[in-house]
Scaffold this active site. Structure first.
Site, PDB file in Angstrom:
ATOM      1  N   CYS A  72       0.898  -1.826   0.101  1.00  0.00           N
ATOM      2  CA  CYS A  72      -0.189   0.169  -0.522  1.00  0.00           C
ATOM      3  C   CYS A  72       1.136   0.993   0.156  1.00  0.00           C
ATOM      4  O   CYS A  72       0.574   1.978  -1.113  1.00  0.00           O
ATOM      5  CB  CYS A  72      -0.611   0.209   0.954  1.00  0.00           C
ATOM      6  SG  CYS A  72      -2.378  -0.943   1.076  1.00  0.00           S
ATOM      7  N   ARG A  95       6.351  -7.491  -1.097  1.00  0.00           N
ATOM      8  CA  ARG A  95       5.921  -6.299  -2.320  1.00  0.00           C
ATOM      9  C   ARG A  95       6.802  -4.852  -1.404  1.00  0.00           C
ATOM     10  O   ARG A  95       6.839  -4.743  -0.514  1.00  0.00           O
ATOM     11  CB  ARG A  95       4.970  -5.919  -2.382  1.00  0.00           C
ATOM     12  CG  ARG A  95       4.321  -7.278  -3.333  1.00  0.00           C
ATOM     13  CD  ARG A  95       3.143  -6.549  -3.409  1.00  0.00           C
ATOM     14  NE  ARG A  95       2.183  -7.173  -2.939  1.00  0.00           N
ATOM     15  CZ  ARG A  95       0.321  -7.430  -2.683  1.00  0.00           C
ATOM     16  NH1 ARG A  95       0.039  -6.305  -3.702  1.00  0.00           N
ATOM     17  NH2 ARG A  95      -0.497  -7.472  -1.984  1.00  0.00           N
TER      18      ARG A  95
HETATM   19  C1  UDX Z   1      -0.934  -0.052   5.961  1.00  0.00           C
HETATM   20  C2  UDX Z   1      -1.960   0.660   5.976  1.00  0.00           C
HETATM   21  O1  UDX Z   1      -1.545   0.881   7.755  1.00  0.00           O
HETATM   22  C3  UDX Z   1      -3.789   0.317   6.372  1.00  0.00           C
HETATM   23  O2  UDX Z   1      -4.403   1.296   7.398  1.00  0.00           O
HETATM   24  C4  UDX Z   1      -3.650   0.452   5.171  1.00  0.00           C
HETATM   25  O3  UDX Z   1      -5.222   0.238   4.613  1.00  0.00           O
HETATM   26  C5  UDX Z   1      -2.705  -0.041   3.685  1.00  0.00           C
HETATM   27  O4  UDX Z   1      -1.426   0.186   4.439  1.00  0.00           O
HETATM   28  P1  UDX Z   1       0.031  -2.376   6.169  1.00  0.00           P
HETATM   29  O5  UDX Z   1       1.193  -1.714   4.318  1.00  0.00           O
HETATM   30  O6  UDX Z   1      -0.394  -3.745   5.786  1.00  0.00           O
HETATM   31  O7  UDX Z   1      -1.053  -0.969   5.951  1.00  0.00           O
HETATM   32  O8  UDX Z   1       1.035  -2.270   7.179  1.00  0.00           O
HETATM   33  P2  UDX Z   1       1.551  -1.199   7.973  1.00  0.00           P
HETATM   34  O9  UDX Z   1       1.222  -2.367   9.291  1.00  0.00           O
HETATM   35  O10 UDX Z   1       0.991   0.446   8.567  1.00  0.00           O
HETATM   36  O11 UDX Z   1       3.359  -1.375   8.033  1.00  0.00           O
HETATM   37  C6  UDX Z   1       3.481  -0.398   6.602  1.00  0.00           C
HETATM   38  C7  UDX Z   1       4.943  -0.551   6.734  1.00  0.00           C
HETATM   39  O12 UDX Z   1       4.874   0.720   7.645  1.00  0.00           O
HETATM   40  C8  UDX Z   1       5.966  -1.226   7.272  1.00  0.00           C
HETATM   41  O13 UDX Z   1       6.898  -1.513   6.041  1.00  0.00           O
HETATM   42  C9  UDX Z   1       5.828  -0.919   8.758  1.00  0.00           C
HETATM   43  O14 UDX Z   1       6.930  -2.028   8.770  1.00  0.00           O
HETATM   44  C10 UDX Z   1       6.861   0.402   8.546  1.00  0.00           C
HETATM   45  N1  UDX Z   1       6.269   0.757   9.668  1.00  0.00           N
HETATM   46  C11 UDX Z   1       5.056   1.064  10.550  1.00  0.00           C
HETATM   47  C12 UDX Z   1       7.624   1.460  10.349  1.00  0.00           C
HETATM   48  O15 UDX Z   1       8.053   1.713   9.880  1.00  0.00           O
HETATM   49  N2  UDX Z   1       7.271   2.116  12.112  1.00  0.00           N
HETATM   50  C13 UDX Z   1       5.659   2.616  12.260  1.00  0.00           C
HETATM   51  O16 UDX Z   1       6.276   3.312  13.269  1.00  0.00           O
HETATM   52  C14 UDX Z   1       5.320   1.392  11.698  1.00  0.00           C
END
Ligand code: UDX
Length: 424
Positions: A255, A322
Site C-alpha cells: 500500500c 512487495r
Molecule cells: C498500511 C496501512 O496501515 C493500512 O491502513 C492501509 O489500508 C494499507 O497500508 P500495511 O501496509 O499492511 O497497512 O502495514 P503497516 O502495518 O501500516 O506497515 C507499513 C510499513 O510501515 C511496514 O513496512 C512497517 O514496517 C512500516 N512501519 C510502520 C514503520 O517503519 N514504522 C512504524 O512505526 C510503523
C-alpha cells in the site's frame, strides 16, 4: 444481504470473509481459475492470521466463482476489490477496475457498486459517468475505502477505528452503512471525492510519521540521542500520540509505496507539486540504503563478505514481500559483491538471484560477517543470541528495527548497531 466481491486478493478475501461472518451471503469472484479452485477446496492462497478460520466458519454463506453472471445473480451490492498497481507513470492502473465496471450486466433491480480498491480521487465520478453512458442509471456507486493492515486485516475490518462511506445518493450510503451492522465504529458519511481522499490522506499521514521519525533517528545518530526514548517522550503528548513512531529501515508493503506515488501523481496531474510527500518518499528510499553504509563502516568493504538478512516480509505476520526493504538490501549487497543468506519464517525468496534462503536463524548467522535484522518477527526476540554469537565469522549485528536490547547484545559479544541509537 447478498454481496458480490470482485477480486480474491488480500482485500477481497478479507472483505468477503468478514461480511459472511456478519451474516451476509457472499460470492467472491476472481478471474484466476486456480485461485478460485483452491478457495473452493478450502485452501487460502495468502497468509493472513485469522482468515482461514473465518473462511471456514462462513463457508455456508460463501461461494467462489470465476463467472460474473453467477456473482451478480441476486446481488444487492457489488464490492470492487481488485488490484490498482502503479503504471510506469506512477499513476494507479485502473484497468482491473474498468474491467469489472464494463463486465457488469444489466439487471432489472437496483444494485450498488462499492469501491474498496484504493483509487485516485475522481475515480467515482468517472465510474458514474461510464455507467450513465451505458444507461445503467439504476446502478448506484459508493466509495468505502479499506484501512486494514496486513497481518491484522481481519481484526481491523471487524473492529475498525471508523467506517468511511462516500455516496452520490444518500440511500446507497445508508445501504452500505446497514451492511456493517454489528460493527461498533463511528461512521463518516462523505461525498465520493472526499471518501477517496480520506484513504489517500490517511496513508500519507502515516507515511509522513514514519519518515519523520526516521529522520529524527538519523539526527539522533549524529548527536548521540536515542530515538526509542525520543519516540516515547513525544508519543506521550496526546496531540502527537504513540503510533507509527517506530524508526527503522523504511516502510514497504503493497500500500504505502504505491499509494504515495499515486497521490504524488494525482497532485502533479492537477498541477500541484506535493513537496512534503516527495520528501517522505525520498527519505524512505534513502533509509532503506543507510544500512549499507553501516555495514561498510564495520566491514571495510562488502566484496567477498557474507551477510545474513533476518526477515524478508515487509513486516511480521505476513508473507508479503512487495516493496520490502529486504529486497533493496539484498540487491545492493549483491551489487557490492557480498553473498546474501536469508531467513524468514514465512516468506520465500524464490527467484532472487544470488540469495540463499536458509531454514533457521542459526544457519543464517553461522560463518557470516554480519547480520541485519530486517523484519521484527517475534521469534527473533526469543532467539538464542548468546549461542549464535561465536558462530559468526565477525559478530557485526545491525538491528534495523530497534527490536533487541543494545546493552544485552553488546554484553553477549556482538558489535551491535541499530537505527537512531548511539553506536557502541
Ligand atoms: C498500511 C496501512 O496501515 C493500512 O491502513 C492501509 O489500508 C494499507 O497500508 P500495511 O501496509 O499492511 O497497512 O502495514 P503497516 O502495518 O501500516 O506497515 C507499513 C510499513 O510501515 C511496514 O513496512 C512497517 O514496517 C512500516 N512501519 C510502520 C514503520 O517503519 N514504522 C512504524 O512505526 C510503523
Amino acid at each position: 444481504m447478498k454481496i458480490a466481491v470482485f477480486g480474491a486478493g488480500y482485500v477481497g478475501l478479507v472483505t468477503g470473509a468478514c461480511f459472511a461472518d456478519l451474516g451476509h451471503d457472499v460470492v467472491v469472484r476472481d478471474i484466476l481459475p486456480d485461485r478460485i479452485e483452491s478457495l473452493r477446496r478450502g485452501e487460502v492462497p495468502i497468509y493472513e492470521p485469522g482468515l482461514d478460520e473465518l473462511l471456514q466458519r462462513g463457508r455456508e454463506r460463501l461461494t467462489f466463482t470465476t463467472e460474473v453472471a453467477q456473482a451478480i445473480d441476486g446481488a444487492d451490492i457489488v464490492y470492487v476489490a481488485v488490484g490498482t498497481p502503479p503504471t510506469y507513470s506512477g499513476d494507479a492502473d485502473l484497468s482491473a477496475v474498468w474491467m469489472v465496471i464494463d463486465e457488469l450486466p444489466r439487471v432489472d433491480r437496483r444494485i450498488v457498486v462499492v469501491m474498496k480498491s484504493t483509487v485516485p480521487v475522481g475515480t467515482g465520478e468517472k465510474v458514474r459517468h461510464r455507467l450513465d453512458e451505458r444507461r445503467m442509471t439504476d446502478v448506484g456507486y459508493v466509495s468505502n475505502p479499506e484501512f486494514t493492515a496486513e497481518g491484522t486485516a481481519v481484526r481491523d475490518f471487524l473492529h475498525p477505528d471508523r467506517i468511511v462511506i462516500g455516496a452520490f445518493e444518500d440511500a446507497d450510503g445508508e445501504l452500505v452503512e446497514r451492511l456493517h451492522a454489528g460493527i461498533d465504529a463511528p461512521v463518516v458519511r462523505a461525498d465520493v471525492a472526499s471518501a477517496e481522499m480520506i484513504k489517500l490522506a490517511a496513508n500519507a499521514a502515516l507515511m509522513t510519521r514514519i519518515s519523520f521519525i526516521n529522520e529524527i533517528a538519523n539526527v539522533c545518530e549524529a548527536t548521540g540521542a536515542d530515538v526509542v526514548k525520543v519516540a516515547e517522550g513525544i508519543g506521550l503528548d496526546r496531540r502527537i500520540g504513540p503510533s507509527f513512531l517506530r524508526a527503522g529501515i523504511g516502510f514497504g508493503g503493497s500500500c504505502f509505496p504505491k499509494d504515495s506515488l499515486a497521490l504524488k501523481q494525482l497532485a502533479a496531474n492537477s498541477g500541484y507539486h506535493f513537496q512534503l510527500l516527495n520528501a517522505v518518499i525520498e527519505v524512505n528510499e534513502l533509509q532503506k540504503r543507510r544500512v549499507i553504509g553501516k555495514l561498510t563502516e564495520r566491514l571495510d568493504r562488502l566484496r567477498g563478505t557474507t551477510v545474513a538478512l533476518l526477515g524478508l516480509a515487509f513486516k511480521p505476520d505476513t508473507d508479503d514481500t512487495r516493496e520490502s526493504p529486504a529486497l533493496v538490501l539484498a540487491g545492493r549487497l549483491i551489487a557490492e559483491g557480498a553473498s546474501v543468506r536469508l531467513w524468514d519464517p514465512v516468506a520465500t525468496a524464490d527467484g532472487l538471484p544470488g540469495v540463499t534462503q536458509v531454514k533457521s536463524v542459526s544457519e543464517a548467522l553461522a560463518g557470516a560477517d554480519a547480520a541485519v535484522l530486517v523484519t521484527e518477527w517475534p521469534e527473533l526476540r526469543e532467539a538464542d543470541w548468546a549461542a549464535m554469537c561465536s558462530t559468526m565469522r565477525r559478530p557485526v549485528f545491525i538491528d534495523g528495527r530497534n527490536m533487541l536490547d543494545p546493552a544485552e547484545m553488546r554484553r553477549l559479544g556482538y558489535v551491535y548497531d541499530a537505527i537512531g541509537r548511539a553506536a557502541s
